[in-house]
Motif scaffolding. Structure first.
Motif, mmCIF file in Angstrom:
data_model
loop_
_atom_site.group_PDB
_atom_site.id
_atom_site.type_symbol
_atom_site.label_atom_id
_atom_site.label_comp_id
_atom_site.label_asym_id
_atom_site.label_seq_id
_atom_site.Cartn_x
_atom_site.Cartn_y
_atom_site.Cartn_z
ATOM 1 N N ASN A 42 32.712 55.261 45.183
ATOM 2 C CA ASN A 42 32.753 56.967 43.812
ATOM 3 C C ASN A 42 31.351 56.793 43.895
ATOM 4 O OD1 ASN A 42 31.257 58.282 42.573
ATOM 5 N ND2 ASN A 42 32.126 56.732 40.073
ATOM 6 N N GLY A 82 26.783 60.545 48.612
ATOM 7 C CA GLY A 82 26.258 59.791 50.051
ATOM 8 C C GLY A 82 27.024 59.484 51.213
ATOM 9 N N CYS A 115 27.750 50.312 48.643
ATOM 10 C CA CYS A 115 27.120 51.379 48.212
ATOM 11 C C CYS A 115 25.857 52.008 48.639
ATOM 12 C CB CYS A 115 27.951 51.763 46.575
ATOM 13 S SG CYS A 115 28.175 53.726 46.452
ATOM 14 N N ASP A 165 21.682 57.507 41.428
ATOM 15 C CA ASP A 165 20.561 57.698 42.491
ATOM 16 C C ASP A 165 19.399 57.024 41.764
ATOM 17 O OD1 ASP A 165 22.443 59.205 43.438
ATOM 18 O OD2 ASP A 165 21.425 61.121 43.730
ATOM 19 N N GLY A 197 24.267 50.953 43.119
ATOM 20 C CA GLY A 197 23.538 52.161 41.696
ATOM 21 C C GLY A 197 23.255 53.700 41.492
HETATM 22 N N1 LIG Z 1 28.405 54.150 43.834
HETATM 23 C C1 LIG Z 1 26.872 54.066 44.482
HETATM 24 O O1 LIG Z 1 26.560 53.234 44.653
HETATM 25 C C2 LIG Z 1 26.225 55.701 44.700
HETATM 26 C C3 LIG Z 1 25.136 55.763 45.295
HETATM 27 C C4 LIG Z 1 24.265 56.663 45.632
HETATM 28 N N2 LIG Z 1 23.776 56.590 44.679
HETATM 29 C C5 LIG Z 1 25.790 57.722 46.053
HETATM 30 O O2 LIG Z 1 25.997 58.140 44.920
HETATM 31 O O3 LIG Z 1 25.888 58.829 47.570
#
Ligand SMILES: NC(=O)CC[C@H](N)C(=O)O
Length: 246
Positions: free
Chosen positions: A151, A154, A95, A65, A63
């Motif tokens: 993607n 973090g 993720c 942020d 997800g």
């Molecule tokens: N694709 C994601 O779940 C991104 C996770 C988090 N928001 C990040 O950018 O690190």
């Protein structure tokens, strides 16, 4: 899972956490169970519903942020996932979902409290990690190469309570060296794709944990293999060195 009941798989907050086809993880897991004659009950628990604490497997997906911070806030207030884990439930987290089961994660310029279910924490990296992710899985799990798409902004740091799921041959994963985390009953990964379609052996590991079976009958993985081979061939064509990868 008791022998006379269905395997209960819960996808937590599909309305907040669901990127890059991560719903496929639910479909793959349920189908691979059903093909073995294991009855399955799949549940999608939305943000305004309580998270049941008596299911067998919980799936958390990726997800952005803002939805990630909201999901963490709601899950902390709900407490259902924590109770489930304390009862021995299995968690497969991708993720954003992976980051938020740790003690803290970074989003929108600051640190947020995670659920602190597993020994990991995340902060922000110097750049966004976008692209293919591949590497050999921890030999203790005897699984084939991990392949996926990542993607995320973090970076994740593991404590002694978990082990890296894989080492990175291509991509960034946790920090450019290791990718994901696991301990018995938990797998966290940065791999989308969805991960369980690109890595059906990982789905079977989750099913073995959930059913207590040492082995599961093999399935026809022709289409999974075609997908894996196509993705790995694309990396090889870009000159990525996968020779050391099993
Ligand atoms: N694709 C994601 O779940 C991104 C996770 C988090 N928001 C990040 O950018 O690190």
């Amino acid at each position: 899972m008791s022998t006379d009941s269905a395997l209960r798989i819960v996808w937590v907050y599909p309305d907040l956490l669901s990127t890059y086809g991560d719903r496929g993880n639910l479909l793959i897991l349920a189908q691979r169970a059903r093909l073995r004659g294991i009855p399955v009950q799949s549940e999608e628990i939305r943000t305004d519903e309580p998270i049941p604490s008596d299911a067998d497997v919980y799936l958390l997906a990726g997800g952005e942020d803002a939805p990630q911070t909201l999901a963490a806030e709601r899950m902390l207030a709900d407490g259902g996932l924590r109770r489930a884990v304390e009862h021995g439930a299995i968690v497969f987290a991708v993720c954003a979902g992976y980051q938020l089961v740790g003690s803290s994660f970074a989003a929108r310029g600051r640190q947020y409290a995670g659920l602190d279910l597993y020994d990991l924490s995340s902060d922000r990296g110097p750049s966004r990690a976008v692209g293919e992710l591949a590497g050999p899985v921890d030999p203790a799990l005897t699984l084939p190469l991990l392949t996926g798409f990542e993607n995320h902004g973090g970076r994740t740091h593991l404590g002694p309570g978990v082990r890296p799921l894989a080492t990175v041959s291509v991509g960034v994963g946790n920090d450019g060296h290791t990718e994901g985390a696991w301990t018995k009953g938990f797998i966290g990964t940065y791999a989308h794709g969805p991960a369980l379609s690109r890595n059906p052996a990982l789905a079977d590991l989750v099913l073995r944990w959930a059913t207590g079976r040492d082995s599961l009958e093999p399935l026809d993985d022709t289409w999974h293999d075609k997908l894996r081979n196509e993705r790995l061939a694309a990396l090889a064509a870009r000159g990525k060195d996968l020779r050391h990868v099993a």
